[in-house]
Design a protein around this motif. Structure first.
Motif, PDB file in Angstrom:
ATOM      1  N   PHE A   4       0.810  -1.222   0.000  1.00  9.75           N
ATOM      2  CA  PHE A   4       0.000   0.000   0.000  1.00  9.75           C
ATOM      3  C   PHE A   4       0.844   1.273   0.000  1.00  9.75           C
ATOM      4  N   PRO A   5       1.805   1.439   0.925  1.00 11.77           N
ATOM      5  CA  PRO A   5       2.582   2.682   0.897  1.00 11.77           C
ATOM      6  C   PRO A   5       3.320   2.894  -0.429  1.00 11.77           C
ATOM      7  N   LYS A   6       3.846   1.822  -0.993  1.00 10.41           N
ATOM      8  CA  LYS A   6       4.583   1.960  -2.250  1.00 10.41           C
ATOM      9  C   LYS A   6       3.670   2.500  -3.352  1.00 10.41           C
ATOM     10  N   TYR A   7       2.489   1.912  -3.516  1.00 11.00           N
ATOM     11  CA  TYR A   7       1.571   2.357  -4.555  1.00 11.00           C
ATOM     12  C   TYR A   7       0.975   3.733  -4.235  1.00 11.00           C
ATOM     13  N   PHE A   8       0.777   4.002  -2.963  1.00 10.37           N
ATOM     14  CA  PHE A   8       0.301   5.313  -2.530  1.00 10.37           C
ATOM     15  C   PHE A   8       1.280   6.396  -2.961  1.00 10.37           C
ATOM     16  N   PHE A   9       2.558   6.173  -2.707  1.00  7.11           N
ATOM     17  CA  PHE A   9       3.564   7.178  -3.054  1.00  7.11           C
ATOM     18  C   PHE A   9       3.832   7.232  -4.552  1.00  7.11           C
ATOM     19  N   ILE A  10       3.694   6.133  -5.269  1.00  6.10           N
ATOM     20  CA  ILE A  10       3.786   6.174  -6.740  1.00  6.10           C
ATOM     21  C   ILE A  10       2.668   7.053  -7.287  1.00  6.10           C
ATOM     22  N   ALA A  46      10.061   8.175  -0.963  1.00  2.00           N
ATOM     23  CA  ALA A  46       9.205   7.302  -0.155  1.00  2.00           C
ATOM     24  C   ALA A  46       8.868   6.008  -0.895  1.00  2.00           C
ATOM     25  N   VAL A  47       8.759   6.080  -2.211  1.00  8.05           N
ATOM     26  CA  VAL A  47       8.535   4.855  -2.997  1.00  8.05           C
ATOM     27  C   VAL A  47       9.672   3.870  -2.749  1.00  8.05           C
ATOM     28  N   ARG A  48      10.893   4.390  -2.599  1.00  6.52           N
ATOM     29  CA  ARG A  48      12.058   3.539  -2.355  1.00  6.52           C
ATOM     30  C   ARG A  48      12.244   3.204  -0.881  1.00  6.52           C
ATOM     31  N   GLY A  49      11.299   3.655  -0.032  1.00  3.25           N
ATOM     32  CA  GLY A  49      11.381   3.349   1.390  1.00  3.25           C
ATOM     33  C   GLY A  49      12.262   4.303   2.173  1.00  3.25           C
ATOM     34  N   LYS A  50      12.586   5.434   1.590  1.00  2.38           N
ATOM     35  CA  LYS A  50      13.429   6.427   2.271  1.00  2.38           C
ATOM     36  C   LYS A  50      12.553   7.586   2.738  1.00  2.38           C
ATOM     37  N   SER A 114       4.514  10.049   4.963  1.00  5.90           N
ATOM     38  CA  SER A 114       5.891   9.591   4.773  1.00  5.90           C
ATOM     39  C   SER A 114       6.697   9.764   6.056  1.00  5.90           C
ATOM     40  N   ALA A 115       6.539  10.920   6.709  1.00  8.25           N
ATOM     41  CA  ALA A 115       7.260  11.166   7.965  1.00  8.25           C
ATOM     42  C   ALA A 115       6.826  10.162   9.038  1.00  8.25           C
ATOM     43  N   PHE A 116       5.544   9.855   9.081  1.00 13.29           N
ATOM     44  CA  PHE A 116       5.057   8.862  10.034  1.00 13.29           C
ATOM     45  C   PHE A 116       5.710   7.507   9.796  1.00 13.29           C
ATOM     46  N   LEU A 117       5.777   7.096   8.534  1.00 14.90           N
ATOM     47  CA  LEU A 117       6.411   5.811   8.214  1.00 14.90           C
ATOM     48  C   LEU A 117       7.889   5.821   8.593  1.00 14.90           C
ATOM     49  N   GLY A 118       8.565   6.936   8.321  1.00 17.13           N
ATOM     50  CA  GLY A 118       9.979   7.043   8.693  1.00 17.13           C
ATOM     51  C   GLY A 118      10.171   7.006  10.199  1.00 17.13           C
ATOM     52  N   TRP A 119       9.318   7.697  10.932  1.00 17.18           N
ATOM     53  CA  TRP A 119       9.392   7.705  12.391  1.00 17.18           C
ATOM     54  C   TRP A 119       9.146   6.304  12.939  1.00 17.18           C
ATOM     55  N   ARG A 120       8.149   5.634  12.374  1.00 17.97           N
ATOM     56  CA  ARG A 120       7.817   4.276  12.830  1.00 17.97           C
ATOM     57  C   ARG A 120       8.984   3.310  12.583  1.00 17.97           C
TER      58      ARG A 120
END
Length: 125
Positions: A4-10, A46-50, A114-120
């Protein structure tokens, strides 16, 4: 990264690319194209997980301050004007500022995720 996050950010990378393109005919394209390109870069990362937390936090804060600065006097009045004209042309400076407000809020929400995912991710390590 989950699907989901990957497609969301794409999705949002492509949308911000379109938003940047639409700003080319704006009275101040250098500002708004730059804003949407920056948002596109962050969603591309964020698509790349950064998720660079400090730059994301700064961008989110700047977007929120900008949205508060441009916030329309009457949201219902702005929506009424938009519905009345039935097209996307810019009839008044207030309409442009209202659209800019909500563009900045969209960027803040997407980058906030994206910041939430990075913080998590950092919290788990």
């Amino acid at each position: 990264m989950h699907a989901f996050p990957k497609y969301f950010f794409i999705f949002w990378t492509l949308i911000f690319l379109l938003f940047a393109y639409f700003q080319l005919n704006d009275p101040d394209p250098e500002i708004w194209v730059s804003i949407y390109v920056a948002a596109m870069v962050f969603t591309g990362l964020a698509v790349r997980g950064k998720h660079p937390l400090i730059p994301l936090s700064i961008a989110i804060l700047v977007c929120i301050i900008g949205a508060l600065y441009y916030f329309p006097e009457s949201v219902s009045g702005w929506i009424g004007q938009e519905l009345e004209q039935k097209d996307l042309t810019m009839k008044t400076p207030q309409m442009e500022e209202a659209r800019e407000t909500f563009g900045l809020l969209i960027i803040a929400v997407v980058l906030g995720y994206s910041a939430f995912l990075g913080w998590r991710e950092k919290r788990h390590f």
